[in-house]
Design a protein around this motif. Structure first.
Motif, PDB file in Angstrom:
ATOM      1  N   PRO A  74       0.812  -1.220   0.000  1.00  0.00           N
ATOM      2  CA  PRO A  74       0.000   0.000   0.000  1.00  0.00           C
ATOM      3  C   PRO A  74       0.848   1.274   0.000  1.00  0.00           C
ATOM      4  CG  PRO A  74      -0.801  -1.535   1.663  1.00  0.00           C
ATOM      5  CD  PRO A  74       0.484  -2.091   1.138  1.00  0.00           C
ATOM      6  N   THR A  75       1.947   1.258   0.712  1.00  0.00           N
ATOM      7  CA  THR A  75       2.804   2.437   0.770  1.00  0.00           C
ATOM      8  C   THR A  75       3.381   2.749  -0.606  1.00  0.00           C
ATOM      9  OG1 THR A  75       3.382   1.922   3.051  1.00  0.00           O
ATOM     10  CG2 THR A  75       4.847   3.425   1.876  1.00  0.00           C
ATOM     11  N   LEU A 124       0.766   3.893  -3.134  1.00  0.00           N
ATOM     12  CA  LEU A 124       0.435   5.295  -2.924  1.00  0.00           C
ATOM     13  C   LEU A 124       1.496   6.194  -3.557  1.00  0.00           C
ATOM     14  CD1 LEU A 124      -1.511   7.334  -1.750  1.00  0.00           C
ATOM     15  CD2 LEU A 124      -0.296   7.154   0.417  1.00  0.00           C
ATOM     16  N   SER A 164       0.889   6.077  -7.259  1.00  0.00           N
ATOM     17  CA  SER A 164      -0.282   6.882  -7.581  1.00  0.00           C
ATOM     18  C   SER A 164       0.047   8.373  -7.560  1.00  0.00           C
ATOM     19  CB  SER A 164      -1.403   6.573  -6.582  1.00  0.00           C
ATOM     20  OG  SER A 164      -2.491   7.427  -6.779  1.00  0.00           O
ATOM     21  N   ASP A 165       0.726   8.805  -6.492  1.00  0.00           N
ATOM     22  CA  ASP A 165       1.103  10.215  -6.383  1.00  0.00           C
ATOM     23  C   ASP A 165       2.100  10.612  -7.469  1.00  0.00           C
ATOM     24  OD1 ASP A 165      -0.577  10.419  -4.203  1.00  0.00           O
ATOM     25  OD2 ASP A 165       1.044  10.371  -2.710  1.00  0.00           O
ATOM     26  N   ASN A 190      -8.294   1.462  -5.401  1.00  0.00           N
ATOM     27  CA  ASN A 190      -8.106   2.300  -4.215  1.00  0.00           C
ATOM     28  C   ASN A 190      -6.930   3.263  -4.368  1.00  0.00           C
ATOM     29  OD1 ASN A 190     -10.163   1.141  -2.448  1.00  0.00           O
ATOM     30  ND2 ASN A 190      -8.884  -0.689  -2.485  1.00  0.00           N
ATOM     31  N   PHE A 191      -6.126   3.064  -5.395  1.00  0.00           N
ATOM     32  CA  PHE A 191      -4.906   3.850  -5.535  1.00  0.00           C
ATOM     33  C   PHE A 191      -4.934   4.792  -6.733  1.00  0.00           C
ATOM     34  CE2 PHE A 191      -3.900   0.141  -3.031  1.00  0.00           C
ATOM     35  CZ  PHE A 191      -3.289   0.723  -1.941  1.00  0.00           C
ATOM     36  N   HIS A 192      -5.089   4.268  -7.942  1.00  0.00           N
ATOM     37  CA  HIS A 192      -5.096   5.135  -9.124  1.00  0.00           C
ATOM     38  C   HIS A 192      -5.859   4.445 -10.246  1.00  0.00           C
ATOM     39  CE1 HIS A 192      -3.650   7.758 -12.323  1.00  0.00           C
ATOM     40  NE2 HIS A 192      -3.299   8.595 -11.371  1.00  0.00           N
TER      41      HIS A 192
END
Length: 133
Positions: free
Chosen positions: A3-4, A7, A10-11, A46-48
Protein backbone atom coordinates in the motif's frame (compact mmCIF):
# COMPACT_ATOMS: atom_id res chain seq x y z
CA UNK A 1 4.97 -2.32 1.74
CA UNK A 2 2.46 -2.70 -1.09
CA UNK A 3 0.00 0.00 0.00
CA UNK A 4 2.80 2.44 0.77
CA UNK A 5 4.52 1.97 -2.58
CA UNK A 6 1.23 1.94 -4.49
CA UNK A 7 0.43 5.30 -2.92
CA UNK A 8 3.84 6.60 -4.04
CA UNK A 9 3.16 5.27 -7.54
CA UNK A 10 -0.28 6.88 -7.58
CA UNK A 11 1.10 10.22 -6.38
CA UNK A 12 3.90 9.93 -8.96
CA UNK A 13 1.38 9.52 -11.77
CA UNK A 14 -0.52 12.56 -10.51
CA UNK A 15 2.71 14.59 -10.27
CA UNK A 16 3.62 13.73 -13.85
CA UNK A 17 0.60 15.74 -15.06
CA UNK A 18 0.37 15.50 -18.87
CA UNK A 19 3.46 13.32 -19.08
CA UNK A 20 1.58 10.55 -17.23
CA UNK A 21 -0.03 9.75 -20.60
CA UNK A 22 3.39 8.40 -21.65
CA UNK A 23 3.66 6.04 -18.66
CA UNK A 24 1.83 2.77 -18.05
CA UNK A 25 2.00 1.77 -14.41
CA UNK A 26 1.79 -1.97 -13.73
CA UNK A 27 1.52 -3.89 -10.48
CA UNK A 28 2.59 -7.53 -10.68
CA UNK A 29 1.43 -9.71 -7.82
CA UNK A 30 3.75 -12.25 -6.24
CA UNK A 31 0.75 -14.05 -4.74
CA UNK A 32 -1.35 -15.27 -7.68
CA UNK A 33 -3.25 -17.81 -5.59
CA UNK A 34 -4.79 -15.04 -3.49
CA UNK A 35 -4.62 -12.13 -5.96
CA UNK A 36 -7.13 -13.08 -8.63
CA UNK A 37 -7.74 -10.63 -11.49
CA UNK A 38 -10.99 -9.47 -9.84
CA UNK A 39 -9.34 -8.95 -6.46
CA UNK A 40 -6.42 -7.09 -8.05
CA UNK A 41 -8.76 -4.80 -9.96
CA UNK A 42 -10.78 -4.07 -6.83
CA UNK A 43 -7.65 -3.46 -4.73
CA UNK A 44 -5.88 -1.24 -7.24
CA UNK A 45 -8.88 1.06 -7.74
CA UNK A 46 -8.11 2.30 -4.21
CA UNK A 47 -4.91 3.85 -5.54
CA UNK A 48 -5.10 5.14 -9.12
CA UNK A 49 -7.49 4.56 -12.04
CA UNK A 50 -4.62 4.05 -14.52
CA UNK A 51 -2.86 1.37 -12.50
CA UNK A 52 -3.08 -2.10 -14.09
CA UNK A 53 -2.67 -5.31 -12.10
CA UNK A 54 -1.03 -8.39 -13.57
CA UNK A 55 -1.14 -11.97 -12.33
CA UNK A 56 -0.54 -15.41 -13.74
CA UNK A 57 0.16 -18.96 -12.71
CA UNK A 58 2.59 -19.54 -9.84
CA UNK A 59 5.15 -20.73 -12.42
CA UNK A 60 4.70 -17.57 -14.51
CA UNK A 61 5.04 -15.33 -11.46
CA UNK A 62 8.16 -17.24 -10.41
CA UNK A 63 9.68 -16.70 -13.86
CA UNK A 64 8.95 -12.97 -13.78
CA UNK A 65 10.30 -12.68 -10.23
CA UNK A 66 13.55 -14.37 -11.27
CA UNK A 67 13.86 -12.11 -14.31
CA UNK A 68 13.50 -8.99 -12.16
CA UNK A 69 15.47 -10.42 -9.23
CA UNK A 70 12.52 -10.14 -6.86
CA UNK A 71 12.48 -12.16 -3.66
CA UNK A 72 9.14 -13.34 -2.25
CA UNK A 73 8.13 -15.85 0.37
CA UNK A 74 4.90 -16.80 2.13
CA UNK A 75 5.01 -16.61 5.92
CA UNK A 76 2.14 -18.14 7.90
CA UNK A 77 0.71 -16.00 10.67
CA UNK A 78 -0.11 -17.31 14.09
CA UNK A 79 -3.69 -17.18 15.39
CA UNK A 80 -4.06 -14.42 17.90
CA UNK A 81 -1.09 -12.48 16.54
CA UNK A 82 -3.30 -9.42 16.84
CA UNK A 83 -6.99 -8.87 17.30
CA UNK A 84 -7.53 -8.32 13.58
CA UNK A 85 -5.88 -11.57 12.51
CA UNK A 86 -8.12 -13.80 10.47
CA UNK A 87 -8.39 -17.25 12.08
CA UNK A 88 -8.54 -18.94 8.67
CA UNK A 89 -5.67 -21.46 8.42
CA UNK A 90 -4.94 -20.01 4.96
CA UNK A 91 -3.95 -16.66 6.51
CA UNK A 92 -0.41 -15.73 5.65
CA UNK A 93 1.83 -12.78 4.89
CA UNK A 94 3.99 -12.44 1.81
CA UNK A 95 7.45 -10.99 2.31
CA UNK A 96 8.83 -9.50 -0.89
CA UNK A 97 11.25 -7.10 -2.48
CA UNK A 98 9.80 -3.63 -3.05
CA UNK A 99 11.17 -1.99 -6.17
CA UNK A 100 9.57 0.19 -8.82
CA UNK A 101 11.15 -0.56 -12.20
CA UNK A 102 11.05 2.02 -14.97
CA UNK A 103 11.23 0.46 -18.41
CA UNK A 104 11.31 2.10 -21.83
CA UNK A 105 8.71 1.49 -24.54
CA UNK A 106 10.78 -1.46 -25.82
CA UNK A 107 10.56 -3.15 -22.42
CA UNK A 108 14.20 -2.44 -21.58
CA UNK A 109 15.27 -1.51 -18.06
CA UNK A 110 16.01 2.20 -17.60
CA UNK A 111 16.26 2.58 -13.82
CA UNK A 112 14.66 1.57 -10.56
CA UNK A 113 13.27 3.30 -7.49
CA UNK A 114 13.66 1.77 -4.06
CA UNK A 115 11.26 1.66 -1.14
CA UNK A 116 10.99 4.96 0.69
CA UNK A 117 11.52 7.40 -2.17
CA UNK A 118 8.87 10.09 -2.33
CA UNK A 119 6.59 10.69 -5.29
CA UNK A 120 8.06 14.10 -6.13
CA UNK A 121 11.53 12.61 -6.44
CA UNK A 122 10.29 9.68 -8.54
CA UNK A 123 8.21 11.95 -10.79
CA UNK A 124 11.15 14.33 -11.23
CA UNK A 125 13.43 11.49 -12.31
CA UNK A 126 10.81 10.11 -14.70
CA UNK A 127 10.26 13.56 -16.20
CA UNK A 128 14.01 13.81 -16.91
CA UNK A 129 13.90 10.45 -18.68
CA UNK A 130 10.82 11.37 -20.72
CA UNK A 131 12.25 14.78 -21.63
CA UNK A 132 15.47 13.14 -22.87
CA UNK A 133 13.56 10.92 -25.35
Amino acid sequence: VCPTELLVLSDTLDALDDQAAHVQALFITVDPERDTPDKLEQYLTNFHPDLIGLTGTPAEISKVARAYRVFYSKSPTEDGEDENTNTDPQTYLVDHTSIIYFMNSDGEFVRHFVFGQDAENVAGEIKKILDAD
